[in-house]
Design a protein around this motif. Structure first.
Motif, PDB file in Angstrom:
ATOM      1  N   GLU A   3       0.845  -1.194   0.000  1.00 51.14           N
ATOM      2  CA  GLU A   3       0.000   0.000   0.000  1.00 51.14           C
ATOM      3  C   GLU A   3       0.879   1.242   0.000  1.00 51.14           C
ATOM      4  O   GLU A   3       1.840   1.322   0.767  1.00 51.14           O
ATOM      5  CB  GLU A   3      -0.882   0.026   1.243  1.00 51.14           C
ATOM      6  N   LYS A   4       0.549   2.200  -0.842  1.00 51.36           N
ATOM      7  CA  LYS A   4       1.275   3.463  -0.880  1.00 51.36           C
ATOM      8  C   LYS A   4       0.908   4.285   0.354  1.00 51.36           C
ATOM      9  O   LYS A   4      -0.269   4.483   0.650  1.00 51.36           O
ATOM     10  CB  LYS A   4       0.928   4.231  -2.145  1.00 51.36           C
ATOM     11  N   VAL A  15       6.888   5.999  -0.669  1.00 45.52           N
ATOM     12  CA  VAL A  15       7.051   5.178   0.530  1.00 45.52           C
ATOM     13  C   VAL A  15       5.848   4.248   0.626  1.00 45.52           C
ATOM     14  O   VAL A  15       4.709   4.699   0.524  1.00 45.52           O
ATOM     15  CB  VAL A  15       7.181   6.064   1.784  1.00 45.52           C
ATOM     16  N   TYR A  16       6.118   2.961   0.805  1.00 49.81           N
ATOM     17  CA  TYR A  16       5.068   1.947   0.843  1.00 49.81           C
ATOM     18  C   TYR A  16       5.022   1.243   2.189  1.00 49.81           C
ATOM     19  O   TYR A  16       6.019   1.175   2.902  1.00 49.81           O
ATOM     20  CB  TYR A  16       5.313   0.874  -0.227  1.00 49.81           C
ATOM     21  N   LEU A  22       6.375  -0.633   7.293  1.00 44.17           N
ATOM     22  CA  LEU A  22       6.549   0.635   6.591  1.00 44.17           C
ATOM     23  C   LEU A  22       8.006   0.781   6.171  1.00 44.17           C
ATOM     24  O   LEU A  22       8.911   0.607   6.988  1.00 44.17           O
ATOM     25  CB  LEU A  22       6.153   1.785   7.515  1.00 44.17           C
ATOM     26  N   ASN A  23       8.266   1.082   4.902  1.00 42.90           N
ATOM     27  CA  ASN A  23       9.644   1.238   4.440  1.00 42.90           C
ATOM     28  C   ASN A  23      10.066   2.705   4.477  1.00 42.90           C
ATOM     29  O   ASN A  23      10.746   3.207   3.601  1.00 42.90           O
ATOM     30  CB  ASN A  23       9.856   0.628   3.052  1.00 42.90           C
ATOM     31  N   GLN A  30       4.379  13.955   8.117  1.00 45.83           N
ATOM     32  CA  GLN A  30       5.444  14.117   7.131  1.00 45.83           C
ATOM     33  C   GLN A  30       6.059  12.753   6.879  1.00 45.83           C
ATOM     34  O   GLN A  30       6.345  12.013   7.816  1.00 45.83           O
ATOM     35  CB  GLN A  30       6.503  15.087   7.630  1.00 45.83           C
ATOM     36  N   VAL A  31       6.290  12.411   5.617  1.00 46.64           N
ATOM     37  CA  VAL A  31       6.790  11.093   5.248  1.00 46.64           C
ATOM     38  C   VAL A  31       8.225  11.220   4.744  1.00 46.64           C
ATOM     39  O   VAL A  31       8.532  12.098   3.931  1.00 46.64           O
ATOM     40  CB  VAL A  31       5.911  10.465   4.142  1.00 46.64           C
ATOM     41  N   TYR A  32       9.110  10.352   5.249  1.00 45.97           N
ATOM     42  CA  TYR A  32      10.497  10.301   4.807  1.00 45.97           C
ATOM     43  C   TYR A  32      10.876   8.857   4.529  1.00 45.97           C
ATOM     44  O   TYR A  32      10.491   7.955   5.270  1.00 45.97           O
ATOM     45  CB  TYR A  32      11.451  10.842   5.878  1.00 45.97           C
ATOM     46  N   CYS A  33      11.682   8.632   3.482  1.00 45.28           N
ATOM     47  CA  CYS A  33      12.222   7.299   3.241  1.00 45.28           C
ATOM     48  C   CYS A  33      13.404   7.092   4.197  1.00 45.28           C
ATOM     49  O   CYS A  33      13.944   8.050   4.757  1.00 45.28           O
ATOM     50  CB  CYS A  33      12.647   7.137   1.780  1.00 45.28           C
TER      51      CYS A  33
END
Length: 42
Positions: A3-4, A15-16, A22-23, A30-33
């Motif tokens: 899932e995105k 990020v999926y 969660l990767n 806020q999303v960070y790889c």
């Protein structure tokens, strides 16, 4: 199942959530790889 979750704010990499893992990191919406998160820690 894949899932995105979102897009990294720093590098725009998607990020999926893969089979419940969660990767990346979500912090205050806020999303960070992981790669960008490691760069900020240095």
């Amino acid at each position: 199942m894949v899932e995105k979750v979102g897009v990294c704010l720093k590098c725009n990499k998607t990020v999926y959530c893969i089979d419940g893992f969660l990767n990346g990191v979500v912090n205050d919406a806020q999303v960070y790889c992981f790669e960008c998160l490691e760069d900020e820690d240095r």
